[in-house]
Write an enzyme that holds these catalytic residues in place. Sequence first.
Site, PDB file in Angstrom:
ATOM      1  N   GLU A 157      -7.339   5.228  -8.978  1.00 15.79           N
ATOM      2  CA  GLU A 157      -7.975   4.785  -7.401  1.00 15.79           C
ATOM      3  C   GLU A 157      -8.577   5.770  -6.604  1.00 15.79           C
ATOM      4  O   GLU A 157      -8.291   6.205  -5.406  1.00 15.79           O
ATOM      5  CB  GLU A 157      -6.321   4.341  -6.710  1.00 15.79           C
ATOM      6  CG  GLU A 157      -5.768   3.166  -7.318  1.00 15.79           C
ATOM      7  CD  GLU A 157      -4.675   2.563  -6.412  1.00 15.79           C
ATOM      8  OE1 GLU A 157      -4.228   3.217  -5.574  1.00 15.79           O
ATOM      9  OE2 GLU A 157      -4.235   1.391  -6.831  1.00 15.79           O
ATOM     10  N   GLU A 314      -3.843  -3.287 -12.860  1.00 19.18           N
ATOM     11  CA  GLU A 314      -2.249  -3.181 -12.135  1.00 19.18           C
ATOM     12  C   GLU A 314      -2.426  -4.443 -11.415  1.00 19.18           C
ATOM     13  O   GLU A 314      -3.136  -4.932 -10.976  1.00 19.18           O
ATOM     14  CB  GLU A 314      -2.448  -2.047 -11.133  1.00 19.18           C
ATOM     15  CG  GLU A 314      -2.296  -0.658 -11.756  1.00 19.18           C
ATOM     16  CD  GLU A 314      -1.921   0.167 -10.618  1.00 19.18           C
ATOM     17  OE1 GLU A 314      -1.734  -0.089  -9.649  1.00 19.18           O
ATOM     18  OE2 GLU A 314      -2.290   1.508 -10.887  1.00 19.18           O
TER      19      GLU A 314
END
Length: 663
Positions: A157, A314
């Site tokens: 991220e 995810e």
Amino acid sequence: MKYPPPVKKFPHILHGGDYNPEQWLKWKDKIWKEDMRLAKLAGINTLSVGIFSWTALEPEEGQYRFEWLDEVMDLLAENGMTAVLATPSGARPAWMSRKYPEVLRVNASRQRNIHGDRHNHCLSSPVYREKTSAINSLLARRYRDHRALGVWHISNEYSGDCHCPLCQAKFRQYLKDKYKTLDALNEAWWSAFWSGTITDWDQIESPGGPGSGGHNGIKLDWRRFTTEQFVDFYLNETAPLKKITPETPCTTNLMTAGFSGIDYFRFAEVLDLVSWDSYPRWTSAEGNAEVGLRTSYAHDLTRSLKRRPFMLMESCPSATNWRAVAKLHRPGLHMLQSIQALAHGADSVQYFQFRKSRGGPEQHHGAVVDHEGSENTRVFRDVAELGQRLKSLDALVGADTPARAALMYDYQVRWALDDAKGFLQENTGYEETVINHYRPFWKRGIPLDLIDSRQSLDKYSLVIAPMLYMLREGAADRISAFVRRGGLLVSTYATGYVNESTLAFLGGFPGPLKETLGIWCEEIDALFPGETNSIEWNGKSYRAFDLCELIHGRGAEILGSYGGDFYAGSPALTVNNYGQGKAYYIAARTDGDFLDDFYRKIGAEAGLTPLFDDLPEGVSAQVRGGDEKYFVFLMNFTNREQQVSGQPALAPFEARIIERSSL
Ligand SMILES: [Zn+2]
């Protein structure tokens, strides 16, 4: 059109998630073995390992401990699973921050972070780049021939920015490369305003700190530079992997929903595969249709970054701990959200996390295996049920999305609007407007790509470009050429005000699109919250709010006009015949009924056929496939049974897949 699966020689929908066996090293004999049993029971065929594992891999500088990871990789291979193997740069070991403080990020106020949080490394630090490159090389060399190695997961991220002296120096170099001379830079930034003229490159400071200037040109260049920093950092990370394991694709998990700090279209150019982390804010029983729509939008945006299938890296099988209210998924929602991702182009369903961590910031985040530890939980059964279903969907892997319409969402246009002082300063509503234009297509089951203004428009019959405030290099030419050769364009207020440097177009808006659209916009009126005007069109009156442009026809036909205020009766909706095509212009912000009615007409004109004649509210239809093999997805985001013509009733939250040989 079929794309290869994310893991070559593994042509299945990937099902699995983040796995952190290093947290259970002391209990490995019991826990690791049990994890393999549970994973197989849940139909899991992939686990992501090594994310945030740096300290476990290199507890002291130069002292490496790969044995535990060897064992985990072997376990995955023995159990028929593939590994999404991460590089560990998402969080550093404490020894590194202590010994080399330059690796720590400096915030806009020029304060250096202390060690502790993840994701806060400097993007320029030669030490950090050298350390990541070194450990990535070791990982690649060690596992290059391991049969579990499937995909590289780079860092985690990526986000934020760094204002340290090293990054400042790189920013100045970036500007030198871009502008060549200070004269060119000063003109692009319109620096004579507020005596901002730069007379030496060293005077340039990154924007954002206390007392920092308000010039939009430097702010926009800083954001562009930061995106290039991430691209450059990513390329530094992947260089050894590409060299040692050229066959293994690299990706990094993006945050497509709600994060706009990186130009993801630019970033995607260097990724082999796009992947993202999706955490829809599902509600109780009611209200999930809107959440479903926004999630579909984010999936479509993710797929469109490379216009090919992506990985859902995810998602959460249960409650998302970092939400203000960590609500459980209602029964059926796990299956629905997972099939929804596939419907929009995902070739995987992966979770954060496989086994719930016993402590730490995400100890209460939903997981496949709960603290209780067995398969006897509702969430585990939900995951296992999905795992079973995914085994029958190999044919879906790599299938394209046959979209013939595109909606523009451009990160750099968003940045330019965010920094523009005027109109609606607190919230220009750019992305919300894009979503409002997305909604009529979602409701009717017509697939859309989301593209930025640099993409080719060749494959589309309809292009919608709301609020294209900044016309980037070449955008106006591409759009005009698209209309000239027969395309249908929908454009709105706040289009064509500034060029790529955010300098206003002289000679009237919408700048270089004036001729294509056949209008001139003279002024724009901003309305207070709650204030409304109306657009009168086709015998109906529709709500207009927030922004109303005062436009003049310059060749365009006037289709609708304002109903109120001093500009009542002046044009609010126009269409211009241009070349073989048509260009529509909606001069005011609208929503709901107007956009539904408008796009019903435009969709028919563009030859777009909905997948079903009349979808009930809250039911969505999507499609993947081609060459006489299509997968049509019907998804019910309501908690009520729903009827779609020609179909058995859809149960609450049901996600159905129907195979068709034609559309
Ligand atoms: Zn830095």
